[in-house]
Design an enzyme around this catalytic site. Structure first.
Site, PDB file in Angstrom:
ATOM      1  N   GLU A  67       0.865  -0.973  -0.224  1.00  0.00           N
ATOM      2  CA  GLU A  67      -0.059  -0.205  -0.024  1.00  0.00           C
ATOM      3  C   GLU A  67       0.758   1.067  -0.262  1.00  0.00           C
ATOM      4  O   GLU A  67       1.454   1.516   1.568  1.00  0.00           O
ATOM      5  CB  GLU A  67      -0.505   0.195   1.356  1.00  0.00           C
ATOM      6  CG  GLU A  67      -1.848   0.753   1.496  1.00  0.00           C
ATOM      7  CD  GLU A  67      -3.252   0.489   2.326  1.00  0.00           C
ATOM      8  OE1 GLU A  67      -4.322  -0.200   1.724  1.00  0.00           O
ATOM      9  OE2 GLU A  67      -2.900   1.165   3.546  1.00  0.00           O
ATOM     10  N   HIS A  83      -1.764  -5.922  16.069  1.00  0.00           N
ATOM     11  CA  HIS A  83      -0.657  -5.495  14.581  1.00  0.00           C
ATOM     12  C   HIS A  83      -1.489  -5.255  13.324  1.00  0.00           C
ATOM     13  O   HIS A  83      -1.156  -4.566  12.306  1.00  0.00           O
ATOM     14  CB  HIS A  83      -0.693  -7.570  13.893  1.00  0.00           C
ATOM     15  CG  HIS A  83      -1.601  -8.001  14.281  1.00  0.00           C
ATOM     16  ND1 HIS A  83      -2.283  -8.130  14.182  1.00  0.00           N
ATOM     17  CD2 HIS A  83      -1.867  -8.886  12.644  1.00  0.00           C
ATOM     18  CE1 HIS A  83      -3.391  -9.060  13.326  1.00  0.00           C
ATOM     19  NE2 HIS A  83      -2.697  -9.139  12.809  1.00  0.00           N
TER      20      HIS A  83
END
Length: 494
Positions: A241, A403
């Site tokens: 990303e 996470h």
């Protein structure tokens, strides 16, 4: 004369039947006295299971008559629930009494903790966490705000185990983690040009055309049957990303660490691809409760393969990043790696109390390795955070934090057939699911994966971050927003 201990002896299946029992200080006499009172007072002829509930203790300890009763401490006011065969009837998690084979140290006091306040955690995930606490050798099980249910063990958790490892706690994607790069590409070069730039990123699914052998050698990795997967992202929640800074929260620290909000950034989330699953099945078959004790050949063999898979995953993220750089005509040497962490792995850790455990992280980012990037979903913010000094207390967070946002809805409830009703047709659904609130683009040419990974599949990342801040575990340095998210293209794309 030593003072006697007054405990409550309770019929587990009918808790209105109970009696007070005076036990001597010497534990060797307890089994006979308990058996006698079970038969005479509770009318239980064959009591097989004993559940010890201590005052102000969050767990219940299960024993049998032939267990080492002299190794537990009973105090006045404790209760023992007795059952012929049925499970304990109560809300507290049950931990089976066990004796460590190496040094006869009893490992029964597994701590179970959830670090959630605002974040929603599925009761099934909490139940899985409690059940995991019953595994032999377990010292603590800690669920993060992104905790969610897995097939057997929860995801978004860290487990501390004494003297042994459970490969299934880490799962098949050994070494899965995230890397963050600060790019030479400027944010202004990315913003407003998403369509044009996204069209340049393709062919990430096929084998990498670089020198695989030399790359593996540079990481001291052997060639395997999974070489052709090197540099591929994979399915599920994995992605690469391109992001830009939305807000710098701690300017002084942000700049001290060398970050610049004028630059664009790349986050890569991937793991060991098929290699990790192969290693898991090689060592455990289909038995998810398989465990290996330190000092055995099986332990050493798994750990050797585990370390190799973790390094392979790190190498994989690097190659993925290089493929992105190549697509964007960026010189790989000019791109700065800010962090690379594993959130699926096991490692030996000495705790503050002097004991040593094997930390099993399953979807939990380490707080003892420096900076952490915690993404939401492809349509929400990502957080660059720094662990605080408070995280050294393993009793709180097991040297770990969330996470990511954590899954809210199972994939089965997000199929295209279930979602199509929200849109005018399939094309409308694809068009809307490939755009985010920031004007960003998602490249995902698998419709089912696009639906399964939609933004509403995940929890609210702001709640996850606020929970971690509330527990004093992190401080946010910067907030980033997704501009181009790469999941996958059709392999015939050109």
């Amino acid at each position: 004369m030593a003072e006697k201990i007054r405990i409550n002896l309770v019929h587990n299946n009918n808790q209105s039947i109970k009696t007070l029992v005076l036990l001597p200080a010497t534990a060797t006499a307890w089994p006979d006295l308990l058996l006698k009172n079970c038969k005479n007072k509770l009318k239980l002829k064959q009591p097989l299971r004993f559940f010890v509930k201590k005052i102000n203790h969050p767990h219940v300890l299960e024993l049998q008559l032939d267990d080492a009763w002299d190794s537990i401490s009973l105090t006045t006011g404790d209760s023992i629930f007795v059952s012929p065969s049925q499970d304990y009837i109560g809300k507290e998690p049950v931990i089976r009494f066990s004796l460590d084979n190496q040094n006869d140290t009893i490992i029964v006091d597994a701590e179970v903790r959830w670090l959630d306040s605002k974040s929603y955690v599925d009761p099934v995930a909490k139940q899985q966490l409690e059940q995991t606490a019953t595994l032999d050798g377990m010292k603590f099980c800690i669920g993060m705000p992104d905790l969610h249910a897995g097939n057997q063990f929860p995801i978004g958790a860290v487990f501390g185990v004494h003297n042994q490892i459970y490969p299934a706690l880490i799962g098949g994607d050994i070494g899965c983690g995230m890397s963050l790069y600060q790019l030479s590409l400027k944010a202004k070069q990315l913003l407003g040009k998403q369509e044009k730039i996204s069209n340049r990123i393709h062919n990430m699914e096929g084998p990498w055309e670089g020198d695989i052998s030399a790359t593996l050698d540079s990481y001291s990795l052997p060639s395997t049957q999974f070489d052709s997967s090197l540099g591929t992202i994979g399915r599920g929640n994995h992605f690469a990303e391109l992001q830009v800074i939305e807000k710098v929260v701690d300017r002084e620290r942000f700049e001290q660490l060398g970050f610049n909000d004028a630059n664009a950034y790349l986050v890569v989330h991937s793991g060991s691809r098929g290699l990790g699953k192969y290693i898991l099945e090689k060592h455990t078959g289909q038995d998810h409760n398989t465990n290996f004790t330190n000092g055995t050949e099986a332990f050493d063999s798994y750990m050797d393969d585990h370390r190799m898979a973790c390094e392979w995953a790190r190498c994989n993220r690097k190659v993925i990043a290089n493929r992105i750089f190549s697509s964007l005509n960026l010189n790989a040497n000019d791109q700065s790696l800010s962090l690379d962490i594993w959130h699926n792995n096991v490692e030996e850790k000495q705790l503050n109390d002097g004991t040593t455990v094997y930390l099993h992280r399953k979807g939990a980012a380490p707080t003892d390795k420096g900076l952490i990037v915690i993404p939401g979903s492809r349509g929400t913010f990502t957080y660059l955070v720094e662990p605080t000094s408070n995280n050294v207390d393993h009793q709180l967070n097991g040297y770990s934090v969330a996470h990511g946002a954590g899954r809210l809805k199972p994939r089965s409830k997000l199929s295209s057939s279930r979602q199509i009703g929200k849109y005018s047709d399939t094309n409308d659904m694809i068009q809307k699911l490939t755009k985010n609130q920031f004007g960003g683009i998602t490249i995902c040419e698998d419709v089912e994966l696009l639906c399964e990974e939609s933004t509403d599949a995940y929890k609210d990342i702001t709640n996850v971050i606020e929970d971690l801040e509330q527990f004093g575990l992190i401080r946010v340095l910067a907030i980033l927003k997704p501009i181009i998210t790469y999941k996958m293209r059709r392999q015939d794309y050109s």
